[in-house]
Design a protein around this motif. Structure first.
Motif, mmCIF file in Angstrom:
data_model
loop_
_atom_site.group_PDB
_atom_site.id
_atom_site.type_symbol
_atom_site.label_atom_id
_atom_site.label_comp_id
_atom_site.label_asym_id
_atom_site.label_seq_id
_atom_site.Cartn_x
_atom_site.Cartn_y
_atom_site.Cartn_z
ATOM 1 N N ASN A 123 -1.348 -2.067 -5.412
ATOM 2 C CA ASN A 123 -1.385 -3.500 -5.694
ATOM 3 C C ASN A 123 -0.059 -4.176 -5.365
ATOM 4 N N ALA A 124 1.055 -3.462 -5.629
ATOM 5 C CA ALA A 124 2.372 -4.023 -5.281
ATOM 6 C C ALA A 124 2.502 -4.204 -3.772
ATOM 7 N N GLU A 125 1.948 -3.267 -3.037
ATOM 8 C CA GLU A 125 1.995 -3.376 -1.573
ATOM 9 C C GLU A 125 1.155 -4.548 -1.083
ATOM 10 N N HIS A 126 -0.022 -4.743 -1.676
ATOM 11 C CA HIS A 126 -0.870 -5.876 -1.298
ATOM 12 C C HIS A 126 -0.172 -7.199 -1.605
ATOM 13 N N ILE A 127 0.480 -7.264 -2.781
ATOM 14 C CA ILE A 127 1.177 -8.505 -3.156
ATOM 15 C C ILE A 127 2.339 -8.771 -2.210
ATOM 16 N N ALA A 128 3.063 -7.696 -1.842
ATOM 17 C CA ALA A 128 4.192 -7.856 -0.914
ATOM 18 C C ALA A 128 3.731 -8.331 0.454
ATOM 19 N N ASN A 129 2.539 -7.921 0.854
ATOM 20 C CA ASN A 129 2.007 -8.328 2.153
ATOM 21 C C ASN A 129 1.260 -9.656 2.094
#
Length: 357
Positions: A123-129
């Motif tokens: 989820n952190a990766e999705h938010i960062a992207n």
């Protein structure tokens, strides 16, 4: 005239205070099942050590000796009994499964932690992207551990017991105060009190399934089915003992309440409940014990989560470890039943002590 040494008086006063504290503590030692601590403390304080050793033997030595004898007999006789799953496990095999169940719970907990760590990282990766629409929060759905099953059963029995108490205590008070209410309730009690939980379970299952059409609410269907079955089977001891306690109140006290023109609420809270409290708590302790036994049977039959389902699953599993695991569950059920009774006894002692002050 003989002078008394002040130091001797001070020593006697300290000794008296020490024994007073020990006697007060003894009340709670008995509540907690630790009454054997009292003779040890008295012996240390110098109160006839020989008599205290004899009492300690009765309170601790005999029970420990009986347990050791039971374990020896179990360990000797168990291997001689062969079942479809092999020989009946002895104490060593059962204790080994305690460790295995704990290890299984630890591994499952590690899997759950790893699952949430992966989810948070994803989820952190999705938010960062900038892909916030791809963020998902899912609940871990791994198999329940042995500890989860224990906690589920404890929650269920307390919920069912709470509902039973809320229903039984007011009805018991009404039956104890009113001859008409007692005449109305008595035939219902006599008819429904002997009904087995195995008879209630299909009825409760069908009604809950018809009324509670979704599992998205506060409680799951399986939880409600087990809890309501516990309620239907466990409310009778509390109802009967409450009615008996209320009806046994000193008639002089009832006459005084009439002279003082107490309203119904004041009469119940200031006169009825304090006088009937010992019998009410006796009913509550019996109800909780009945509820715990009923719950295990209901969980086994309905395959609802809890210790009962654990026992049934292990029986169906049929592995070489299953019988030992079932015996672990048997001891767990017994120990929890004992602790539940101690909890109720502690509450009874607290309320009775407060009432007598």
């Amino acid at each position: 005239m003989t002078a008394i040494d002040p130091d001797t008086l001070d020593a006697e006063a300290r000794r008296a205070r020490r024994f007073t504290r020990i006697n007060k503590a003894d009340t709670w030692f008995r509540v907690l099942g630790l009454s054997w601590v009292t003779p040890i403390l008295k012996a240390i304080a110098g109160d006839n050590p020989r008599a205290q050793v004899k009492e300690l033997w009765q309170l601790l030595g005999v029970p420990v000796f009986a347990i050791i004898a039971f374990l020896l007999a179990w360990g000797t006789l168990a291997p001689q009994v062969q079942t479809s799953l092999g020989a009946v496990p002895g104490p060593a095999q059962v204790w080994e499964q305690v460790g295995n169940l704990h290890a299984d719970a630890q591994r499952e907990k590690e899997k759950e932690i790893a699952f949430y760590e992966r989810q948070d990282a994803r989820n952190a990766e999705h938010i960062a992207n900038g892909d916030t629409d791809r963020v998902r929060e899912r609940t871990y759905t791994g198999k329940p551990t042995y500890y989860d099953q224990i906690w589920t059963s404890i929650k269920t029995v307390f919920f069912g017991f709470l509902i039973a108490s809320v229903v039984a205590i007011p009805l018991g008070i009404a039956a104890g105060l009113s001859v008409t209410a007692n005449a109305a309730l008595n035939p219902l009690i006599q008819i429904f009190k002997p009904v087995s939980p195995l008879a209630w379970l299909p009825i409760v299952t069908m009604i809950v399934s018809a009324v509670y059409t979704s599992n998205d609410g506060m409680f799951s269907k399986s939880f409600l089915i087990s809890a309501i079955t516990v309620t239907l089977c466990s409310l009778w001891p509390t109802l009967i003992n409450t009615a008996l306690g209320v009806s046994s109140i000193d008639k002089d006290l009832v006459s005084v309440s009439r002279v003082l023109k107490m309203n119904t609420w004041t009469k119940i809270t200031k006169l009825v409940l304090p006088s009937a409290l010992p019998l009410i708590f006796t009913g509550l302790r019996l109800s909780l014990g009945v509820g715990w036994m009923v719950l295990i049977a209901a969980e086994m039959l309905a395959q609802n989560p809890g210790l009962g389902k654990f026992v049934w699953d292990e029986f169906q599993n049929g592995s070489s470890q299953s019988l030992a695991r079932i015996m672990v569950a048997v001891f767990t059920i017994g120990i929890i039943g004992f602790l539940l009774d101690r909890v109720m006894y502690a509450l009874q002692s607290m309320f009775t002590f407060s009432n007598n002050r």
